[in-house]
Design a protein around this motif. Structure first.
Motif, PDB file in Angstrom:
ATOM      1  N   THR A 139       0.772  -1.026   0.053  1.00  0.00           N
ATOM      2  CA  THR A 139       0.117   0.085  -0.171  1.00  0.00           C
ATOM      3  C   THR A 139       0.802   1.167  -0.119  1.00  0.00           C
ATOM      4  O   THR A 139       2.107   1.145   0.043  1.00  0.00           O
ATOM      5  CB  THR A 139      -0.949  -0.044   1.224  1.00  0.00           C
ATOM      6  N   ASN A 140       0.343   2.293  -0.087  1.00  0.00           N
ATOM      7  CA  ASN A 140       0.975   3.357  -0.085  1.00  0.00           C
ATOM      8  C   ASN A 140       1.996   3.802   1.386  1.00  0.00           C
ATOM      9  O   ASN A 140       1.263   3.503   2.565  1.00  0.00           O
ATOM     10  CB  ASN A 140       0.101   4.959  -0.231  1.00  0.00           C
ATOM     11  N   SER A 141       2.998   3.745   1.125  1.00  0.00           N
ATOM     12  CA  SER A 141       3.982   3.744   2.444  1.00  0.00           C
ATOM     13  C   SER A 141       5.160   4.780   2.379  1.00  0.00           C
ATOM     14  O   SER A 141       5.787   5.147   1.106  1.00  0.00           O
ATOM     15  CB  SER A 141       4.603   2.274   2.486  1.00  0.00           C
ATOM     16  N   SER A 142       5.865   5.002   3.334  1.00  0.00           N
ATOM     17  CA  SER A 142       7.107   5.712   3.308  1.00  0.00           C
ATOM     18  C   SER A 142       7.842   5.245   4.708  1.00  0.00           C
ATOM     19  O   SER A 142       7.588   4.232   5.240  1.00  0.00           O
ATOM     20  CB  SER A 142       6.981   7.053   3.162  1.00  0.00           C
ATOM     21  N   THR A 143       8.673   6.109   5.316  1.00  0.00           N
ATOM     22  CA  THR A 143       9.370   6.137   6.626  1.00  0.00           C
ATOM     23  C   THR A 143       9.109   7.630   7.035  1.00  0.00           C
ATOM     24  O   THR A 143       8.919   8.573   6.290  1.00  0.00           O
ATOM     25  CB  THR A 143      10.739   5.906   6.574  1.00  0.00           C
ATOM     26  N   PRO A 144       9.109   7.404   8.438  1.00  0.00           N
ATOM     27  CA  PRO A 144       8.739   8.880   9.256  1.00  0.00           C
ATOM     28  C   PRO A 144      10.203   9.777   8.677  1.00  0.00           C
ATOM     29  O   PRO A 144       9.881  11.177   8.523  1.00  0.00           O
ATOM     30  CB  PRO A 144       8.946   8.479  10.606  1.00  0.00           C
TER      31      PRO A 144
END
Length: 297
Positions: free
Chosen positions: A184-189
């Motif tokens: 799914t749509n993701s990233s890292t802080p």
């Protein structure tokens, strides 16, 4: 032990205590926009963006306007095919005609899903992702609009889209695509605060584009998460994100002394509930602890 590490360790312990009380996990990053100094708590973990993915979308909108490829005053009609529920146009019974700039405002101010999907399609996901890569965000992945996210939910549950959606127990929910950063749509802080810092330093596009994003983000209506941790004299421009088990917010807090801090707090609850006021408040508290660690340093 240095003074800097003392403040950092204290902040880490405070955050752990807040999260234990709220019964949630969290992944956090704060960044001094101007000095680049950082504070992290699980800052490089993959996180589910939920509606925080709308920050890259609004940036791409503003860049298109600045480039002259999109007229913000042009009117467009959002039809029923874009309505996946929620507030704003997403929950309207009839087609809605608005300017592109008003659609961008609706997307960010109270997270209108239909306005988001209409902009997402107009801008193109390839362009949005290309901008993220140009800015050095290699772990930020966008492959679904709001309708796409809902589609994966129905598919994972084996339901027809006409079925009234009820989420399963946590054990089943955790196996679904929406709970997997790889699907799914993701990233890292850390990458999200990198993006925010670039916008606030006018490095994410033309100055006019960055300024427009900052203005739009300052009009978000939700005060119950990140803003709740800071006094009234601290300005907050941010975007929330919410899904089952997931409550997030990412934004920039600006102090009267001129210092600016990009903050991202991404939580995952131990309990499935529609309302989680302790977690909402913990986002503000954790954000403030992270910023104070930087200010004390």
């Amino acid at each position: 032990m240095t003074e800097t590490s003392t403040h950092t360790n204290s902040a880490q312990q405070q955050i752990a205590a807040v999260l234990a009380e709220a019964k949630t996990d969290a992944f956090v990053h704060a960044r001094d926009v101007d000095s680049g100094e950082e504070f992290g708590y699980g800052a490089d973990e993959g996180v589910i963006l939920a509606s925080v993915f709308k920050i890259p979308v609004v940036l791409e909108y503003a860049r298109a306007v600045a480039a002259g490829t999109l007229d913000p005053t042009e009117y467009a009609t959002v039809t029923s095919e874009y309505r996946s529920g929620g507030i704003g146009i997403g929950g309207c019974a009839d087609d809605v005609t608005a300017s592109w700039r008003d659609l961008a405002l609706l997307m960010m101010s109270f997270s209108d899903n239909a306005a988001t999907d209409f902009l997402y399609e107009r801008l193109g996901v390839d362009s949005i992702v290309a901008t993220m890569r140009q800015l050095g965000l290699e772990k930020t992945n966008l492959n679904l609009d709001c309708r796409g996210i809902f589609t994966t939910i129905y598919e994972d549950l084996g339901l027809e889209k006409t079925t009234v959606l009820e989420f399963p127990e946590i054990d089943v929910l955790n196996t679904m695509s929406i709970m997997d950063p790889a699907r799914t749509n993701s990233s890292t802080p850390r990458e999200i605060t990198m993006l925010l810092a670039a916008i606030w330093r006018d490095e994410a596009g033309p100055t006019a584009a960055c300024e427009e994003v900052r203005t739009i983000m300052s009009k978000q209506v939700w005060p119950h998460r990140l803003s709740s941790g800071f006094p009234d004299e601290v300005s907050v421009a941010a975007k929330t994100g919410t899904m089952p088990l997931i409550r997030n917010e990412a934004g920039v807090v600006m102090y009267p002394d001129g210092n600016r801090y990009a903050v991202g707090v991404f939580t995952k609850s131990y309990e499935l509930t529609d309302r989680a006021p302790k977690i909402d408040l913990s986002i503000g508290t954790v954000g403030r602890i992270a910023v104070e660690a930087l200010r004390n340093n």
